[in-house]
Design a protein around this motif. Sequence first.
Motif, short mmCIF file in Angstrom:
data_model
loop_
_atom_site.label_atom_id
_atom_site.label_comp_id
_atom_site.label_asym_id
_atom_site.label_seq_id
_atom_site.Cartn_x
_atom_site.Cartn_y
_atom_site.Cartn_z
N VAL A 63 12.64 11.08 8.88
CA VAL A 63 12.03 11.51 7.62
C VAL A 63 10.81 10.68 7.24
CG1 VAL A 63 12.48 11.99 5.18
CG2 VAL A 63 14.31 12.24 6.85
N PHE A 64 10.95 9.35 7.26
CA PHE A 64 9.86 8.49 6.81
C PHE A 64 9.32 7.65 7.96
CE2 PHE A 64 12.62 8.95 3.03
CZ PHE A 64 11.71 9.49 2.15
N PHE A 65 8.06 7.27 7.83
CA PHE A 65 7.49 6.31 8.76
C PHE A 65 6.47 5.46 8.01
CE2 PHE A 65 4.68 9.94 8.82
CZ PHE A 65 3.40 9.42 8.96
N GLU A 66 6.17 4.33 8.60
CA GLU A 66 5.27 3.38 7.94
C GLU A 66 3.82 3.76 8.19
OE1 GLU A 66 4.07 -1.35 8.35
OE2 GLU A 66 5.94 -0.59 9.20
N ASP A 67 3.02 3.76 7.14
CA ASP A 67 1.59 3.99 7.28
C ASP A 67 0.88 3.26 6.15
OD1 ASP A 67 -0.77 4.85 8.30
OD2 ASP A 67 -0.37 6.99 8.09
N GLU A 68 -0.36 2.96 6.35
CA GLU A 68 -1.10 2.22 5.35
C GLU A 68 -1.57 3.15 4.24
OE1 GLU A 68 -4.25 -0.07 6.97
OE2 GLU A 68 -2.94 -1.27 8.26
N ILE A 69 -1.50 2.65 3.00
CA ILE A 69 -2.00 3.37 1.83
C ILE A 69 -3.18 2.57 1.29
CG2 ILE A 69 -1.42 4.13 -0.51
CD1 ILE A 69 0.07 5.68 1.58
N PRO A 70 -4.33 3.21 1.05
CA PRO A 70 -5.50 2.45 0.60
C PRO A 70 -5.36 1.86 -0.80
CG PRO A 70 -5.94 4.82 0.57
CD PRO A 70 -4.63 4.63 1.27
N SER A 71 -4.53 2.46 -1.65
CA SER A 71 -4.39 1.99 -3.02
C SER A 71 -3.47 0.77 -3.09
CB SER A 71 -3.80 3.10 -3.90
OG SER A 71 -4.59 4.26 -3.86
N ARG A 72 -3.67 -0.03 -4.16
CA ARG A 72 -2.76 -1.14 -4.41
C ARG A 72 -1.61 -0.61 -5.26
NH1 ARG A 72 -5.80 -6.45 -6.42
NH2 ARG A 72 -6.65 -5.06 -8.03
N LEU A 73 -0.44 -0.46 -4.61
CA LEU A 73 0.69 0.18 -5.27
C LEU A 73 1.80 -0.81 -5.59
CD1 LEU A 73 1.27 3.50 -3.28
CD2 LEU A 73 0.01 3.18 -5.40
N LEU A 74 2.31 -0.70 -6.82
CA LEU A 74 3.57 -1.32 -7.19
C LEU A 74 4.65 -0.25 -7.16
CD1 LEU A 74 2.79 -3.56 -10.33
CD2 LEU A 74 3.53 -4.35 -8.08
N GLN A 75 5.87 -0.65 -6.79
CA GLN A 75 7.01 0.26 -6.81
C GLN A 75 8.15 -0.40 -7.58
OE1 GLN A 75 6.84 0.39 -2.37
NE2 GLN A 75 7.42 2.52 -2.66
#
Length: 316
Positions: A63-75
């Motif tokens: 279902v999921f895999f790791e990829d880079e996100i350009p935004s600085r995200l908090l979760q």
Amino acid sequence: MNENLYGMFDKVVQSEFSIIGDDSKKTIVLGKNAEYGKMVTYSLFDGIIIAFIDIQIDNINNVFFEDEIPSRLLQINHCAKGRYSYAIGDDKIVYFGKGDLCVGIYDVTKTHSDFPLGYYEGLEIFIDVDVANERIKELIPDLDLIELYEHLEKSKGYRLVRSNQKIDHVIGELYCVDERIKESYFKLKCLELLLFFSISAESKTESLSLSKKQVDIVEDVKNELIGDLESKITIDDLADKHGISKTALKNCFKEVYGKPIFKWRKEYKLDYACRLLEDDELSISEISKKVGYASPSKFSQAFKEYVGCTPSEYKN
């Protein structure tokens, strides 16, 4: 609103998925006919969405895999049912379970190591700090999301708080809010959670991180425990075979699966017995032996204590 955040699911979901709904409420359906579950999401502010998660995943790599996100995200994550893990750095994995609350930086915690129990229910708030910060500062001048992000970035990258009454109070009735006030209530709770973490950032993180080697040992032990349910296995045997102390094995197993080894195995046996009873191919006596009970009477007693009825009543 927040199409930039919804766009990130293209980066991290590799199964078939679809997004259904309007601007403020959308449902992300995972897999064909929701075979992996769904996430019901609400846009709260520019740069912030909340997702209510209900998923069933035996193999997370489907279902999921790791990829880079350009935004600085908090979760911000809160677990309602199941267990969840983050891979931190190259060799550390942190687990959290029912009632636990965690805030983390996406770049640090983006590797979804596992849903050890195969299911997960909870909520997650995604925050693009550069987009959301100005609006949040208008509402709460003393709260700076970028500062919170940078503080976490300089430390471990996450802050995990184990289940307690304070968390229960902060989360409140997020999971059962009247439809007429949901969006406004979610906004208030989002702000409250951000304030909660902003003042708790300095306190000690209550977490036990495991190495990947320890997690691999636990996985091997689990497979051994379920490979032959009729076998008698001791902690001494398991520890000796896998080259780990008894105390470390017990602590690591409980950290991954949330329960002591033999409590977990007993419940696995009885859950498996339920499936066998539903198939209606074996007698209760045969099922009793198959899941490792010396006699049908002992099996029936354990089954009733766990399920709430006898095997005969369950079968009928």
